[in-house]
Motif scaffolding. Sequence first.
Motif, PDB file in Angstrom:
ATOM      1  N   THR A 273       0.842  -1.207   0.000  1.00 54.65           N
ATOM      2  CA  THR A 273       0.000   0.000   0.000  1.00 54.65           C
ATOM      3  C   THR A 273       0.872   1.250   0.000  1.00 54.65           C
ATOM      4  OG1 THR A 273      -1.584  -1.216   1.333  1.00 54.65           O
ATOM      5  CG2 THR A 273      -1.900   1.167   1.199  1.00 54.65           C
ATOM      6  N   LEU A 274       1.945   1.207   0.766  1.00 54.20           N
ATOM      7  CA  LEU A 274       2.860   2.357   0.796  1.00 54.20           C
ATOM      8  C   LEU A 274       3.440   2.598  -0.592  1.00 54.20           C
ATOM      9  CD1 LEU A 274       4.676   1.741   4.187  1.00 54.20           C
ATOM     10  CD2 LEU A 274       3.386   3.783   3.567  1.00 54.20           C
ATOM     11  N   GLU A 275       3.796   1.483  -1.238  1.00 52.68           N
ATOM     12  CA  GLU A 275       4.334   1.551  -2.591  1.00 52.68           C
ATOM     13  C   GLU A 275       3.286   2.165  -3.535  1.00 52.68           C
ATOM     14  OE1 GLU A 275       7.511   0.600  -3.139  1.00 52.68           O
ATOM     15  OE2 GLU A 275       7.152   1.434  -5.147  1.00 52.68           O
ATOM     16  N   GLU A 276       2.047   1.675  -3.401  1.00 49.42           N
ATOM     17  CA  GLU A 276       0.967   2.154  -4.278  1.00 49.42           C
ATOM     18  C   GLU A 276       0.658   3.636  -4.062  1.00 49.42           C
ATOM     19  OE1 GLU A 276      -2.215  -0.464  -3.343  1.00 49.42           O
ATOM     20  OE2 GLU A 276      -1.378  -2.112  -4.533  1.00 49.42           O
ATOM     21  N   VAL A 282      -3.937  10.819  -8.150  1.00 50.48           N
ATOM     22  CA  VAL A 282      -4.662  12.049  -7.860  1.00 50.48           C
ATOM     23  C   VAL A 282      -3.774  13.226  -8.244  1.00 50.48           C
ATOM     24  CG1 VAL A 282      -6.268  11.244  -6.101  1.00 50.48           C
ATOM     25  CG2 VAL A 282      -3.959  11.894  -5.437  1.00 50.48           C
ATOM     26  N   ASN A 283      -3.007  13.013  -9.282  1.00 47.06           N
ATOM     27  CA  ASN A 283      -2.103  14.039  -9.771  1.00 47.06           C
ATOM     28  C   ASN A 283      -0.920  14.302  -8.864  1.00 47.06           C
ATOM     29  OD1 ASN A 283      -2.637  14.843 -12.258  1.00 47.06           O
ATOM     30  ND2 ASN A 283      -4.138  16.416 -11.691  1.00 47.06           N
ATOM     31  N   LYS A 284      -0.980  13.709  -7.736  1.00 48.35           N
ATOM     32  CA  LYS A 284       0.012  13.998  -6.738  1.00 48.35           C
ATOM     33  C   LYS A 284       0.158  12.713  -5.939  1.00 48.35           C
ATOM     34  CE  LYS A 284       0.719  17.869  -3.658  1.00 48.35           C
ATOM     35  NZ  LYS A 284      -0.002  18.758  -2.775  1.00 48.35           N
ATOM     36  N   ALA A 285       1.377  12.368  -5.612  1.00 48.06           N
ATOM     37  CA  ALA A 285       1.556  11.141  -4.846  1.00 48.06           C
ATOM     38  C   ALA A 285       1.069  11.354  -3.418  1.00 48.06           C
ATOM     39  CB  ALA A 285       3.033  10.769  -4.837  1.00 48.06           C
ATOM     40  N   LEU A 286       0.698  10.268  -2.766  1.00 50.39           N
ATOM     41  CA  LEU A 286       0.309  10.366  -1.367  1.00 50.39           C
ATOM     42  C   LEU A 286       1.541  10.160  -0.488  1.00 50.39           C
ATOM     43  CD1 LEU A 286      -3.044   8.405  -1.430  1.00 50.39           C
ATOM     44  CD2 LEU A 286      -2.729  10.868  -1.246  1.00 50.39           C
ATOM     45  N   ARG A 287       1.510  10.746   0.684  1.00 50.09           N
ATOM     46  CA  ARG A 287       2.680  10.677   1.560  1.00 50.09           C
ATOM     47  C   ARG A 287       2.965   9.264   2.058  1.00 50.09           C
ATOM     48  NH1 ARG A 287       2.368  12.459   6.587  1.00 50.09           N
ATOM     49  NH2 ARG A 287       4.595  12.386   6.876  1.00 50.09           N
ATOM     50  N   ASP A 288       4.226   8.939   2.120  1.00 54.11           N
ATOM     51  CA  ASP A 288       4.661   7.763   2.842  1.00 54.11           C
ATOM     52  C   ASP A 288       5.159   8.280   4.190  1.00 54.11           C
ATOM     53  OD1 ASP A 288       6.155   5.848   4.076  1.00 54.11           O
ATOM     54  OD2 ASP A 288       7.286   5.238   2.310  1.00 54.11           O
ATOM     55  N   PRO A 289       4.435   7.971   5.277  1.00 52.01           N
ATOM     56  CA  PRO A 289       4.790   8.583   6.556  1.00 52.01           C
ATOM     57  C   PRO A 289       6.145   8.139   7.099  1.00 52.01           C
ATOM     58  CG  PRO A 289       3.079   6.935   6.863  1.00 52.01           C
ATOM     59  CD  PRO A 289       3.281   7.083   5.387  1.00 52.01           C
ATOM     60  N   TYR A 290       6.720   7.109   6.501  1.00 50.52           N
ATOM     61  CA  TYR A 290       7.989   6.616   7.036  1.00 50.52           C
ATOM     62  C   TYR A 290       9.175   7.007   6.171  1.00 50.52           C
ATOM     63  CZ  TYR A 290       4.321   3.697   8.964  1.00 50.52           C
ATOM     64  OH  TYR A 290       3.165   3.254   9.522  1.00 50.52           O
ATOM     65  N   ALA A 291       8.911   7.741   5.085  1.00 53.12           N
ATOM     66  CA  ALA A 291      10.008   8.058   4.174  1.00 53.12           C
ATOM     67  C   ALA A 291      10.877   9.158   4.765  1.00 53.12           C
ATOM     68  CB  ALA A 291       9.480   8.481   2.832  1.00 53.12           C
TER      69      ALA A 291
ATOM     70  N   ILE B 199      -4.254  13.841   8.287  1.00 52.75           N
ATOM     71  CA  ILE B 199      -5.680  13.492   8.305  1.00 52.75           C
ATOM     72  C   ILE B 199      -6.246  13.427   6.883  1.00 52.75           C
ATOM     73  CG2 ILE B 199      -7.938  14.146   9.212  1.00 52.75           C
ATOM     74  CD1 ILE B 199      -6.288  15.678  11.447  1.00 52.75           C
ATOM     75  N   ASN B 200      -5.990  14.455   6.089  1.00 52.44           N
ATOM     76  CA  ASN B 200      -6.512  14.468   4.712  1.00 52.44           C
ATOM     77  C   ASN B 200      -5.885  13.390   3.844  1.00 52.44           C
ATOM     78  OD1 ASN B 200      -6.789  18.119   4.410  1.00 52.44           O
ATOM     79  ND2 ASN B 200      -8.004  16.655   5.541  1.00 52.44           N
ATOM     80  N   GLN B 201      -4.772  12.838   4.298  1.00 54.93           N
ATOM     81  CA  GLN B 201      -4.134  11.776   3.534  1.00 54.93           C
ATOM     82  C   GLN B 201      -4.586  10.387   3.987  1.00 54.93           C
ATOM     83  OE1 GLN B 201      -0.687  11.713   1.678  1.00 54.93           O
ATOM     84  NE2 GLN B 201      -1.050  13.776   0.931  1.00 54.93           N
ATOM     85  N   GLY B 202      -5.542  10.361   4.894  1.00 56.04           N
ATOM     86  CA  GLY B 202      -6.024   9.069   5.380  1.00 56.04           C
ATOM     87  C   GLY B 202      -4.970   8.302   6.155  1.00 56.04           C
ATOM     88  N   LEU B 203      -4.109   9.038   6.843  1.00 58.86           N
ATOM     89  CA  LEU B 203      -3.035   8.370   7.587  1.00 58.86           C
ATOM     90  C   LEU B 203      -3.286   8.333   9.086  1.00 58.86           C
ATOM     91  CD1 LEU B 203       0.089   9.892   5.787  1.00 58.86           C
ATOM     92  CD2 LEU B 203      -0.707   7.523   5.658  1.00 58.86           C
ATOM     93  N   CYS B 204      -4.248   9.111   9.541  1.00 57.13           N
ATOM     94  CA  CYS B 204      -4.465   9.220  10.992  1.00 57.13           C
ATOM     95  C   CYS B 204      -4.964   7.897  11.553  1.00 57.13           C
ATOM     96  CB  CYS B 204      -5.471  10.328  11.291  1.00 57.13           C
ATOM     97  SG  CYS B 204      -5.938  10.408  13.026  1.00 57.13           S
ATOM     98  N   ALA B 242       4.577  15.819  16.948  1.00 57.13           N
ATOM     99  CA  ALA B 242       4.394  14.667  17.832  1.00 57.13           C
ATOM    100  C   ALA B 242       3.736  13.484  17.128  1.00 57.13           C
ATOM    101  CB  ALA B 242       3.558  15.074  19.047  1.00 57.13           C
ATOM    102  N   CYS B 243       2.993  13.749  16.075  1.00 56.41           N
ATOM    103  CA  CYS B 243       2.205  12.700  15.409  1.00 56.41           C
ATOM    104  C   CYS B 243       3.099  11.586  14.857  1.00 56.41           C
ATOM    105  CB  CYS B 243       1.404  13.335  14.271  1.00 56.41           C
ATOM    106  SG  CYS B 243       0.576  12.124  13.222  1.00 56.41           S
ATOM    107  N   PRO B 244       2.788  10.334  15.172  1.00 57.71           N
ATOM    108  CA  PRO B 244       3.613   9.247  14.631  1.00 57.71           C
ATOM    109  C   PRO B 244       3.472   9.090  13.119  1.00 57.71           C
ATOM    110  CG  PRO B 244       1.769   8.373  15.909  1.00 57.71           C
ATOM    111  CD  PRO B 244       1.746   9.851  16.087  1.00 57.71           C
ATOM    112  N   ARG B 245       2.511   9.765  12.530  1.00 57.46           N
ATOM    113  CA  ARG B 245       2.361   9.680  11.081  1.00 57.46           C
ATOM    114  C   ARG B 245       2.889  10.936  10.371  1.00 57.46           C
ATOM    115  NH1 ARG B 245      -1.111   5.156   9.889  1.00 57.46           N
ATOM    116  NH2 ARG B 245      -0.052   3.528  11.024  1.00 57.46           N
TER     117      ARG B 245
END
Lengths: 291, 268
Positions: A273-276, A282-291, B199-204, B242-245
């Motif tokens: 999912t992170l890869e996807e 959506v014209n813009k990639a979604l964030r990978d919170p661990y990158a 939140i808007n990225q559906g990560l929360c 602080a957010c882990p995401r």
Amino acid sequence: MVSDPYLGKYMTCVSARSTDKEILKKAQDGGIATTLMVYALEQGIIDGAIVAGEGDRPWQPRPFVAMSRKDILKAQGAKYNISPQISWLKEATRSFGLDRVGVTGVCCQMQAVRKAQLYPINMRDVPDKIALAVGLFCMVNFPYDSIQALVEDHANQSLSSVKKMEIGKGKFWVHTERGNVATVPLKDTHKYEQPGCHVCLDYVSNLGDISTGSVGSPDGWSTVFIRTKVGNDIWSKAIDADLFETKPIEEVKPGLELVTKLAKEKIDKNRKTLEERRNFGVNKALRDPYA
Amino acid sequence: MELLKKMKTTKEAKPVANKIKIGHVHLSGCTGDLVSIADNYLGFIKILDDYADLVYGLTLVDVRHIPEMDVALVEGSVCIEDRESVEEIRETRKKSKMVVALGSCACYGNITRFCRGGQHNQPQHESFLPIGDLIDVDVYIPGCPPSPELIRNVTIMAYLLLQGNEDQKVLADKYLKPLMALAKRGTTGSFGDLMYDVINQGLCIACGICAASCPVRAITLEFGKPQGQRDLCIKCGSCYGACPRSFFNFDVIPEFEAISELIADVLK
Ligand SMILES: Cc1cc2nc3c(=O)[nH]c(=O)nc-3n(C[C@H](O)[C@H](O)[C@H](O)COP(=O)(O)OP(=O)(O)OC[C@H]3O[C@@H](n4cnc5c(N)ncnc54)[C@H](O)[C@@H]3O)c2cc1C
Ligand code: SF4
Ligand code: SF4
Ligand code: SF4
């Protein structure tokens, strides 16, 4: 110390069950989480614990700071919907004046606690006050309305009549007070999941001092990982005080093999999912919170 | 981590002679950040004994001009009507190896964003910018005020980065990396960042730590998810940090027990 890519680091893993009859009566599995917190409170290891207590609506959990055995017991049982446990982390040291905080929560909540310890952003007086963190295994969580839809629309039970919910053997189980058992196939539950869970890279609460869940052990028992020095110390004392019966994990069915299989499934899927996310259209990639 | 094991065994080699030079530069802020530094109590004294010399600090050191420093901890934002402050922050950049934005005013403007001038005896002082709008900043320590423990950790890691052995440098680099990324990310921080990036990225995942970190209790949880009251938000950026995401550093955070022990050891 074992170090496994899916199960994290741990010193020991056993199958266990509380010896406390009162706790066992309402425990989700082996009553590990509750028994440990009660023991830690009674021994002065913690002054109170953040647990998922009763919320406003049936089966809606609400995080609160329990400071007695009675209050800790009120939080027994898994509620498969959101309880923002960590919202009380700083308040526990402030309004409640705890010098030693216990906390129970799912994997991502353990991540939040450990991040707060090492990167304490506006978390004054928190890092050294986490005295015991008990993490729960977690495949996925649901918003409250999702649970309502699953129980009321899919399983046809009213939420207020439910005695216990469980996830296992490919199904979502709803047991009612009057002995009814309804199930929903897990594939029907997926669309109700909290989206944030789909990038979660932990199944067995790698960052708890001790982590526990049902998978791997027989019904009524729990699988328990002892992960840190703090956790090991408390667990050993609790064992000496006869608070738990234990069996070597190698001797129970289905054992660690199933835990590893599920952890692998979850983490591999979420890595995908992170890869996807990087190519999501959506014209813009979604964030990978661990990158 | 293998790294930590190795470090423990080489710890004896800690050279007291190679202290780093740190300074506290005070711009437009409330001095809460300085109080936070001091709130490390004996830990701070230990740092000054063994690891760092305080070479600049309005309230503590009798030095008029910004000296050469390894680490400048800058508190407060810059009033651009005040030429002296503007020069001071430029001078700080020129003379420091590492500029640390200490506290939310330096990182994000924070409460100074709400200044509308009219203050006796400089009524025209009305535009305040976070330091990153004037210079390149290396490390952010958000917080209003920042926690004493985070200041301590960053100071120790800065020491290890500049004076440590190879392994220590690697660890310090990994530790500081997300705080460096925050500095690169920008000079605005508010509940909005949490909205846009998490939140808007559906990560929360509804852990709730954003609410716990908010110094003005501007965050409530609706349907389990954080809701910011924008009129209460002082734009400190703490919830985001602080957010882990927002960031989660798999190199460092899972080693929480060993690193906490290491830090405690350093301060013994
Ligand atoms: C959302 C969720 C998903 C789970 N998924 C799995 C899984 O896939 N596989 C598996 O083996 N186990 C899973 N578990 C864990 C399992 O259901 C039990 O919670 C665990 O085995 C503890 O049992 P116990 O008898 O030791 O707990 P008890 O002694 O009954 O105590 C339960 C503890 O759980 C906490 N808790 C309850 N609900 C929540 C919540 N929503 N959020 C945070 N904390 C809560 C309470 O604070 C309490 O301390 C999940 C739990 C939750 C909450
Ligand atoms: S799946 Fe992960 S992110 Fe979702 S609730 Fe469980 S631990 Fe948290
Ligand atoms: S919501 Fe609170 S923590 Fe977040 S930026 Fe605003 S004031 Fe700071
Ligand atoms: S800290 Fe981040 S993940 Fe946790 S509730 Fe707030 S926005 Fe959601």
